[in-house]
Design an enzyme around this catalytic site. Structure first.
Site, mmCIF file in Angstrom:
data_model
loop_
_atom_site.group_PDB
_atom_site.id
_atom_site.type_symbol
_atom_site.label_atom_id
_atom_site.label_comp_id
_atom_site.label_asym_id
_atom_site.label_seq_id
_atom_site.Cartn_x
_atom_site.Cartn_y
_atom_site.Cartn_z
ATOM 1 N N THR A 137 5.512 3.899 -3.718
ATOM 2 C CA THR A 137 4.697 5.088 -3.997
ATOM 3 C C THR A 137 4.871 6.212 -2.966
ATOM 4 O OG1 THR A 137 2.854 4.077 -2.809
ATOM 5 C CG2 THR A 137 2.893 3.801 -5.203
ATOM 6 N N HIS A 191 -2.309 -1.802 -0.027
ATOM 7 C CA HIS A 191 -0.913 -1.954 -0.475
ATOM 8 C C HIS A 191 -0.761 -2.964 -1.608
ATOM 9 C CE1 HIS A 191 -0.538 -1.027 3.960
ATOM 10 N NE2 HIS A 191 0.003 0.000 3.371
ATOM 11 N N CYS A 245 -5.819 9.897 2.457
ATOM 12 C CA CYS A 245 -5.685 10.084 1.003
ATOM 13 C C CYS A 245 -6.866 9.369 0.332
ATOM 14 C CB CYS A 245 -4.379 9.456 0.529
ATOM 15 S SG CYS A 245 -4.328 7.691 0.882
ATOM 16 N N SER A 273 3.538 3.273 9.630
ATOM 17 C CA SER A 273 3.081 3.789 8.341
ATOM 18 C C SER A 273 4.238 4.475 7.610
ATOM 19 C CB SER A 273 1.937 4.794 8.585
ATOM 20 O OG SER A 273 1.851 5.694 7.514
ATOM 21 N N SER A 275 -3.017 7.588 6.319
ATOM 22 C CA SER A 275 -3.937 6.621 6.931
ATOM 23 C C SER A 275 -4.401 7.082 8.313
ATOM 24 C CB SER A 275 -3.265 5.247 7.015
ATOM 25 O OG SER A 275 -1.958 5.365 7.536
ATOM 26 N N ASN A 314 4.334 6.349 4.869
ATOM 27 C CA ASN A 314 4.175 7.741 4.438
ATOM 28 C C ASN A 314 4.194 8.690 5.634
ATOM 29 O OD1 ASN A 314 1.270 8.870 4.940
ATOM 30 N ND2 ASN A 314 0.985 6.728 4.415
ATOM 31 N N HIS A 370 -2.100 1.104 7.502
ATOM 32 C CA HIS A 370 -1.183 1.109 8.639
ATOM 33 C C HIS A 370 -1.562 2.175 9.656
ATOM 34 C CE1 HIS A 370 2.130 -1.195 6.329
ATOM 35 N NE2 HIS A 370 1.390 -1.997 7.056
ATOM 36 N N GLU A 409 3.733 -3.178 0.388
ATOM 37 C CA GLU A 409 3.606 -2.664 -0.987
ATOM 38 C C GLU A 409 4.838 -3.041 -1.810
ATOM 39 O OE1 GLU A 409 3.309 1.677 -1.611
ATOM 40 O OE2 GLU A 409 4.368 1.243 -3.468
ATOM 41 N N HIS A 467 8.346 -3.729 3.436
ATOM 42 C CA HIS A 467 7.007 -3.127 3.395
ATOM 43 C C HIS A 467 6.100 -3.923 2.452
ATOM 44 C CE1 HIS A 467 3.803 -0.223 2.591
ATOM 45 N NE2 HIS A 467 4.166 0.363 3.718
HETATM 46 S S1 SF4 Z 1 -0.564 5.136 -3.012
HETATM 47 FE FE1 SF4 Z 1 -0.887 4.992 -0.814
HETATM 48 S S2 SF4 Z 1 -0.765 7.128 -0.098
HETATM 49 FE FE2 SF4 Z 1 -1.078 7.192 -2.320
HETATM 50 S S3 SF4 Z 1 -3.314 7.364 -2.625
HETATM 51 FE FE3 SF4 Z 1 -2.763 5.184 -2.676
HETATM 52 S S4 SF4 Z 1 -3.050 4.448 -0.587
HETATM 53 FE FE4 SF4 Z 1 -2.920 6.687 -0.514
#
Ligand code: SF4
Length: 287
Positions: free
Chosen positions: A163, A75, A15, A223, A266, A225, A43, A127, A125
């Protein structure tokens, strides 16, 4: 038997937040700075190993710094840790993803306006631990709507999300929390802090899973996501989460016509291509 097709999801892999974090850190390393990251920068073991090869090491706490520039991961971190870092006069590069930063600001705005805050997310986590710090004293992080009762009888309740959660799960959580919180609560404010990049990957994975006979999700087992992508596909079709092509079991391909591939935010392009090539080669052998 006709040869199985291998198709990549229309959105997958790195991303913008991860690309940005890696670009910042690689540039700093190229400027001959010694870098240490607080936790893994993203991650994914392959990415961390590659950065390790450039002399960038991950550490678990500030006490392990040996004069390096400190890199804050994508994060983000809680404000308490940020203050500690600032007070220590360390050289810092901050790769916090702008989307995570927006979620942190939303949490802080709610807390400043007197809201108790519920964060829909996995409490351990990094984040989410960061978001919890920004959400003030009266805040919890949970995936279980019933846990909102731990906040007591609050009158103003703010809800936001890690997120990388899925939109459907967040919507369901908001509904349940709202039911649980009534009748005490007077005002509920929901802030959509979901990452659009993550949503795009989940939607593309789901679309492909709906047409396919098998889904392979490539990414770090740690990870969030990536795990979400597997969760989205699993109810639809046979799904396997792997980190590298070596983990593919050829038996998975038996009788399959369309094999879908998706990858966490990631996961590096090379890892995805290696999986795609291995699947194509196995599909040729089986035809
Ligand atoms: S919030 Fe996480 S998945 Fe979304 S763009 Fe940022 S780093 Fe990437």
């Amino acid at each position: 038997m006709p040869k199985a097709e291998v198709e990549k999801a229309r959105a997958l892999g790195f991303c913008f937040g991860v690309r940005r974090a890696i670009r910042i850190i690689e540039k700093a390393a190229a400027d001959h700075r010694k870098i240490a990251t607080l936790g893994p920068i993203v991650h994914n073991r392959l990415v961390v190993d590659r950065l390790g090869g450039m002399g960038i090491r991950a550490m678990s706490n500030l006490g392990q710094l040996k004069g390096e520039t400190l890199a804050i991961a994508s994060h983000g971190v809680p404000p308490q840790l940020l203050s500690q870092i600032e007070a220590s006069n360390l050289n810092v590069i901050d790769t916090t993803c702008p989307t995570v930063r927006s979620a942190q600001k939303a949490a802080r705005r709610l807390a400043d306006a007197g809201f108790a805050v519920v964060i829909f997310g996995e409490a351990p986590h990094p984040e989410v631990r960061g978001l919890l710090g920004w959400a003030g004293q009266k805040a919890i992080a949970t995936l279980d709507a019933q846990k909102v009762t731990a906040l007591g009888q609050v009158r103003k309740l703010g809800i936001l999300s890690q997120t990388t959660q899925s939109r459907a799960n967040f919507a369901e959580f908001v509904g349940k929390v709202t039911e649980t919180a009534f009748p005490h609560v007077h005002e509920i404010r929901v802030i959509n802090t979901l990452c659009q990049e993550t949503q795009k990957r989940q939607e593309a994975a789901l679309e492909l899973a709906g047409r396919g006979d098998l889904m392979i999700v490539v990414g770090g087992l740690n990870s969030a996501n990536t795990q979400r992508l597997a969760e989205v596909c699993l109810p639809v079709v046979e799904t396997h989460l792997i980190e590298t092509a070596d983990e593919i079991n050829p038996d998975w391909l038996n009788g399959k016509r369309l094999i879908g591939v998706t990858a966490g935010a990631s996961t590096p392009d090379e890892a995805i291509e290696e999986v795609v090539e291995r699947l194509k080669s196995l599909a040729r052998e089986l035809s």
